[in-house]
Design an enzyme around this catalytic site. Structure first.
Site, PDB file in Angstrom:
ATOM      1  N   TYR A  23      -2.707   0.216   9.964  1.00 36.53           N
ATOM      2  CA  TYR A  23      -2.811  -0.492   8.676  1.00 36.53           C
ATOM      3  C   TYR A  23      -1.522  -0.314   7.859  1.00 36.53           C
ATOM      4  O   TYR A  23      -0.924  -1.283   7.379  1.00 36.53           O
ATOM      5  CB  TYR A  23      -4.019   0.022   7.884  1.00 36.53           C
ATOM      6  CG  TYR A  23      -3.985  -0.350   6.421  1.00 36.53           C
ATOM      7  CD1 TYR A  23      -4.179  -1.664   6.021  1.00 36.53           C
ATOM      8  CD2 TYR A  23      -3.711   0.614   5.440  1.00 36.53           C
ATOM      9  CE1 TYR A  23      -4.121  -2.013   4.677  1.00 36.53           C
ATOM     10  CE2 TYR A  23      -3.653   0.270   4.104  1.00 36.53           C
ATOM     11  CZ  TYR A  23      -3.857  -1.042   3.729  1.00 36.53           C
ATOM     12  OH  TYR A  23      -3.780  -1.385   2.400  1.00 36.53           O
ATOM     13  N   SER A  69       0.846  -1.197   0.000  1.00 35.75           N
ATOM     14  CA  SER A  69       0.000   0.000   0.000  1.00 35.75           C
ATOM     15  C   SER A  69       0.882   1.248   0.000  1.00 35.75           C
ATOM     16  O   SER A  69       1.984   1.241   0.571  1.00 35.75           O
ATOM     17  CB  SER A  69      -0.860  -0.001   1.259  1.00 35.75           C
ATOM     18  OG  SER A  69      -1.393   1.278   1.489  1.00 35.75           O
ATOM     19  N   LYS A  78       1.475  -3.106   6.603  1.00 40.53           N
ATOM     20  CA  LYS A  78       1.949  -3.290   5.220  1.00 40.53           C
ATOM     21  C   LYS A  78       3.468  -3.114   5.161  1.00 40.53           C
ATOM     22  O   LYS A  78       4.171  -3.848   4.473  1.00 40.53           O
ATOM     23  CB  LYS A  78       1.234  -2.305   4.294  1.00 40.53           C
ATOM     24  CG  LYS A  78      -0.228  -2.624   4.082  1.00 40.53           C
ATOM     25  CD  LYS A  78      -0.376  -3.855   3.201  1.00 40.53           C
ATOM     26  CE  LYS A  78      -1.778  -4.414   3.181  1.00 40.53           C
ATOM     27  NZ  LYS A  78      -1.909  -5.607   2.348  1.00 40.53           N
TER      28      LYS A  78
HETATM   29  O1  LIG Z   1      -7.225 -12.053   7.057  1.00 39.27           O
HETATM   30  C1  LIG Z   1      -7.867 -11.836   6.014  1.00 39.27           C
HETATM   31  C2  LIG Z   1      -8.390 -10.563   5.703  1.00 39.27           C
HETATM   32  C3  LIG Z   1      -9.092 -10.408   4.522  1.00 39.27           C
HETATM   33  N1  LIG Z   1      -9.288 -11.442   3.666  1.00 39.27           N
HETATM   34  C4  LIG Z   1      -9.979 -11.256   2.373  1.00 39.27           C
HETATM   35  O2  LIG Z   1      -9.106 -10.485   1.569  1.00 39.27           O
HETATM   36  C5  LIG Z   1      -9.858  -9.775   0.594  1.00 39.27           C
HETATM   37  C6  LIG Z   1      -9.356  -8.342   0.569  1.00 39.27           C
HETATM   38  O3  LIG Z   1     -10.040  -7.675  -0.442  1.00 39.27           O
HETATM   39  P1  LIG Z   1     -10.775  -6.260  -0.227  1.00 39.27           P
HETATM   40  O4  LIG Z   1     -11.215  -6.129   1.176  1.00 39.27           O
HETATM   41  O5  LIG Z   1     -11.802  -6.106  -1.321  1.00 39.27           O
HETATM   42  O6  LIG Z   1      -9.587  -5.262  -0.410  1.00 39.27           O
HETATM   43  P2  LIG Z   1      -8.977  -4.657  -1.777  1.00 39.27           P
HETATM   44  O7  LIG Z   1      -9.620  -3.352  -2.088  1.00 39.27           O
HETATM   45  O8  LIG Z   1      -8.932  -5.682  -2.823  1.00 39.27           O
HETATM   46  O9  LIG Z   1      -7.513  -4.364  -1.206  1.00 39.27           O
HETATM   47  C7  LIG Z   1      -6.341  -4.645  -1.930  1.00 39.27           C
HETATM   48  O10 LIG Z   1      -5.557  -3.478  -1.953  1.00 39.27           O
HETATM   49  C8  LIG Z   1      -5.124  -2.994  -0.680  1.00 39.27           C
HETATM   50  C9  LIG Z   1      -4.300  -1.736  -0.948  1.00 39.27           C
HETATM   51  O11 LIG Z   1      -5.144  -0.726  -1.379  1.00 39.27           O
HETATM   52  C10 LIG Z   1      -4.266  -4.030  -0.012  1.00 39.27           C
HETATM   53  O12 LIG Z   1      -3.923  -3.588   1.281  1.00 39.27           O
HETATM   54  C11 LIG Z   1      -5.050  -5.332   0.120  1.00 39.27           C
HETATM   55  O13 LIG Z   1      -4.181  -6.321   0.640  1.00 39.27           O
HETATM   56  C12 LIG Z   1      -5.577  -5.767  -1.245  1.00 39.27           C
HETATM   57  O14 LIG Z   1      -6.446  -6.893  -1.108  1.00 39.27           O
HETATM   58  C13 LIG Z   1     -11.339  -9.902   1.000  1.00 39.27           C
HETATM   59  O15 LIG Z   1     -12.008 -10.764   0.115  1.00 39.27           O
HETATM   60  C14 LIG Z   1     -11.294 -10.499   2.412  1.00 39.27           C
HETATM   61  O16 LIG Z   1     -12.413 -11.339   2.663  1.00 39.27           O
HETATM   62  C15 LIG Z   1      -8.762 -12.698   3.960  1.00 39.27           C
HETATM   63  O17 LIG Z   1      -8.913 -13.644   3.198  1.00 39.27           O
HETATM   64  N2  LIG Z   1      -8.057 -12.855   5.136  1.00 39.27           N
END
Ligand SMILES: O=c1ccn([C@@H]2O[C@H](COP(=O)(O)OP(=O)(O)O[C@H]3O[C@H](CO)[C@@H](O)[C@H](O)[C@H]3O)[C@@H](O)[C@H]2O)c(=O)[nH]1
Length: 217
Positions: free
Chosen positions: A170, A144, A174
């Site tokens: 957060y 991030s 990262k």
């Molecule tokens: O311990 C955990 C926490 C979350 N999730 C899943 O991880 C996904 C994360 O996706 P989302 O919440 O939609 O986030 P994004 O907008 O896709 O975030 C992305 O972009 C971020 C930076 O902007 C990064 O920090 C994230 O790791 C990356 O997934 C979701 O499906 C959650 O259910 C897991 O499987 N395990």
């Protein structure tokens, strides 16, 4: 050649594991991987994506299957659970991991920091252990722009210092995982690790830049 991992029609005989594959950036990445004929195994703990039935394949990935006409192997797995992760690595021939699974709300992270450290740092550490134990050396980590903290100069470039003045838990999680990745690469020079630091994300997709640490094959 069909995939030896899931017998799908992917041309490439090893699978890419996408953690957090049900999420926003994860599911878009799965589309690109499938369109490039990679075989995809996705895991997610469903904490931030919708799944019709309990622990079922997330709706986002069902839609990706419809869009691409290709199959995704999905497992309801929490990256903090080492045994569950290990089963996925034993079942499939994983050649690389793209790691998106994380809690990602800046504001929330100031209220429940321990959950953020446990999921994002602890979970990543467990994932890297399982990768190492199963001989998987290729990692792309979704980081991030928060790792840059308050900008010392603009525009931000890969040369900007990270971890100095991160403004919230957060961003620190990262940054810490980036450091774990660097330490792993130093200890095991045949690991290839890329860290993607997102500058912004919108409906058109994600804008990000990569820093590659120790890119040795
Ligand atoms: O311990 C955990 C926490 C979350 N999730 C899943 O991880 C996904 C994360 O996706 P989302 O919440 O939609 O986030 P994004 O907008 O896709 O975030 C992305 O972009 C971020 C930076 O902007 C990064 O920090 C994230 O790791 C990356 O997934 C979701 O499906 C959650 O259910 C897991 O499987 N395990």
């Amino acid at each position: 050649m069909s995939c030896i991992s899931c017998k799908c029609s992917g041309k490439i005989s090893e699978a890419i594991l996408v953690t957090g594959g049900g999420g926003y950036v994860g599911s878009h990445t799965v589309v690109e991987l499938l369109n490039a004929n990679y075989c995809v195994v996705a895991i997610d703990n469903l904490s931030n994506c919708f799944s019709g039935e309990k622990h079922d394949k997330p709706e986002s990935l069902k839609r990706v299957e419809k869009l691409t006409g290709k199959k995704i192997d999905f497992y309801y797995v929490d990256i903090r659970k080492k045994d569950d992760l290990d089963k996925v690595f034993k079942k499939h021939k994983i050649s690389a991991v793209i790691h998106f699974a994380a809690l990602k709300s800046v504001g929330e992270s100031t209220q429940i920091p321990l959950e953020y450290y446990e999921n994002n740092v602890g979970g990543s550490n467990t994932l890297f252990q399982v990768m190492q134990e199963n001989g998987v050396k290729n990692l792309v980590y979704s980081s991030s722009a928060t790792v840059y903290g308050l900008p010392q100069f603009l525009p931000l470039t890969e040369n900007h210092p990270t971890g100095q003045g991160c403004t919230n838990p957060y961003g620190k999680t990262k940054y810490f995982v980036e450091e774990i990745g660097k330490d792993l690469c130093n200890a095991f020079p045949n690991i290839i690790s890329s860290m993607g630091q997102y500058l912004n994300a919108d409906v058109k997709g994600a804008y990000y830049r990569y820093q590659s640490y120790i890119p040795v094959g």
